[in-house]
Design an enzyme around this catalytic site. Structure first.
Site: not given
Ligand SMILES: Cc1cc2nc3c(=O)[nH]c(=O)nc-3n(C[C@H](O)[C@H](O)[C@H](O)COP(=O)(O)OP(=O)(O)OC[C@H]3O[C@@H](n4cnc5c(N)ncnc54)[C@H](O)[C@@H]3O)c2cc1C
Length: 327
Positions: A177, A129
């Site tokens: 990823r 990660d």
């Molecule tokens: C499998 C996985 C592994 C990850 N690994 C890392 C890592 O190694 N390092 C790191 O820095 N970060 C990691 N992350 C976190 C990532 O960087 C983001 O901070 C996090 O995923 C939020 O961004 P997003 O793209 O999911 O959605 P966001 O930008 O938070 O949301 C975008 C839109 O999606 C919709 N949405 C989002 N969440 C929801 C919900 N729960 N319910 C309903 N609608 C929703 C909403 O409309 C929102 O406006 C990981 C995330 C995932 C999913």
């Protein structure tokens, strides 16, 4: 503002240690799949039964002693053995700082080597990660060294970094990823505006789908997911070149829908006592996740209320301290 507060709370070592003692509280149990290996294996079996594979994260933060890193390594080795023994469809996600990166690079490398070597024997992939920028170069170096000996390793590229495309080009032959990025970074190195981060996420993901080895598209953002579904269709990208990933407990219906549409889907399954920092970062990303907390608070548990009140109190103090720092 709220994001800064939760990021601040995620870095609070006092609350982190307190949380460890009290088990899964404040709604964390909805996004953390248990505190021990039998519980996490049970969760993985349930997801596998629904056509979803898993990547398992043994939660752990603030590791500054060799004994703690060694303990984390042993626990991850046990997870690998359990994955093999139970024949579940799962691989490992780990954070290099939990394995001693903040203590000594070579010590961390040797811990990682043992983990990657054991996983390799069972054909299990290990993802490094990506943490904050201060650990980025060292994480790439660990990957560079271990990939000379093993193929079952890969990492994460965060689209908020200006140099994300450059990193991706360097690691295009790895399973990668792609995420937006979860840490607080400065504008010199990272996009701060959501629109820019999203645009870069789409740009680099498209590039990696066309040029990379295997892409894990890790987002809960349905707009981006819909875009990517169109993109892979238009460019005839085969299903075995990519997967969608989301975190355990989030958007469960969408996770199931993507799996039932025939896409490879992988859920990131965190477990363990050290859930606090992970949970606070999830609240930082999406303050609506506070609903999870609220539901628990109104679910009778007095000690949870105390926990939240203590959090709110410290939250005020941290927020004031941050304001002072900014001045
Ligand atoms: C499998 C996985 C592994 C990850 N690994 C890392 C890592 O190694 N390092 C790191 O820095 N970060 C990691 N992350 C976190 C990532 O960087 C983001 O901070 C996090 O995923 C939020 O961004 P997003 O793209 O999911 O959605 P966001 O930008 O938070 O949301 C975008 C839109 O999606 C919709 N949405 C989002 N969440 C929801 C919900 N729960 N319910 C309903 N609608 C929703 C909403 O409309 C929102 O406006 C990981 C995330 C995932 C999913």
């Amino acid at each position: 503002m709220l994001k800064d507060i939760f990021i601040g709370l995620s870095q609070n070592q006092f609350l982190n240690s307190a949380a460890k003692k009290y088990g899964l509280k404040m709604g964390a149990q909805t996004v953390v799949a248990g505190t021990n290996i039998p519980e996490v294996i049970k969760s993985i079996k349930e997801l596998n039964a629904q056509g979803i594979s898993c990547t398992v994260d043994n939660l752990g933060e603030f590791v500054f002693k060799k004994e703690e890193a060694a303990e984390a390594k042993e626990q991850i080795l046990k997870v690998i053995e359990a994955i093999h023994e139970h024949k579940v469809d799962a691989h490992i996600s780990l954070k290099p700082t939990q394995l001693g990166l903040d203590i000594e690079y070579d010590f961390c490398l040797s811990n990682l080597r043992e983990i990657v070597d054991t996983a390799n024997k069972y054909g299990i992939f290990v993802n490094f990660d990506m943490e904050d920028y201060s650990h980025l170069q060292a994480t790439f170096e660990l990957l560079d060294e271990l990939s000379l000996e093993y193929e079952n390793v890969g990492t994460v590229i965060q689209s908020y970094f200006h140099q994300a495309q450059e990193y991706l080009e360097k690691y295009k032959n790895f399973r990668i990823r792609i995420v937006k990025g979860a840490y607080k970074e400065s504008e010199d190195i990272a996009y701060l505006d959501k629109k820019d981060i999203d645009a870069n996420f789409i740009k680099i993901t498209e590039w990696h789908l066309l040029n990379g080895k295997f892409t894990s598209i890790a987002t809960h953002d349905h707009r981006i997911i819909s875009h990517m579904k169109e993109f892979v269709k238009k460019h005839d990208i085969p299903n075995d070149k990519f997967e969608f990933q989301m975190l355990y407990g989030f958007r469960k219906e969408l996770q199931l829908q993507l799996a039932s549409e025939g896409f490879n889907f992988c859920t990131y399954v965190p477990f363990g006592n050290d859930w606090y920092g992970y949970f606070m970062r999830r609240l930082a990303e999406r303050p609506q996740n506070l609903n999870l907390v609220a539901k628990q608070v109104f679910n009778k548990k007095t000690n949870t209320i105390i926990g939240v009140a203590a959090g709110a109190f410290l939250l005020g103090r941290i927020s004031n301290a941050n304001k002072k720092k900014r001045k």
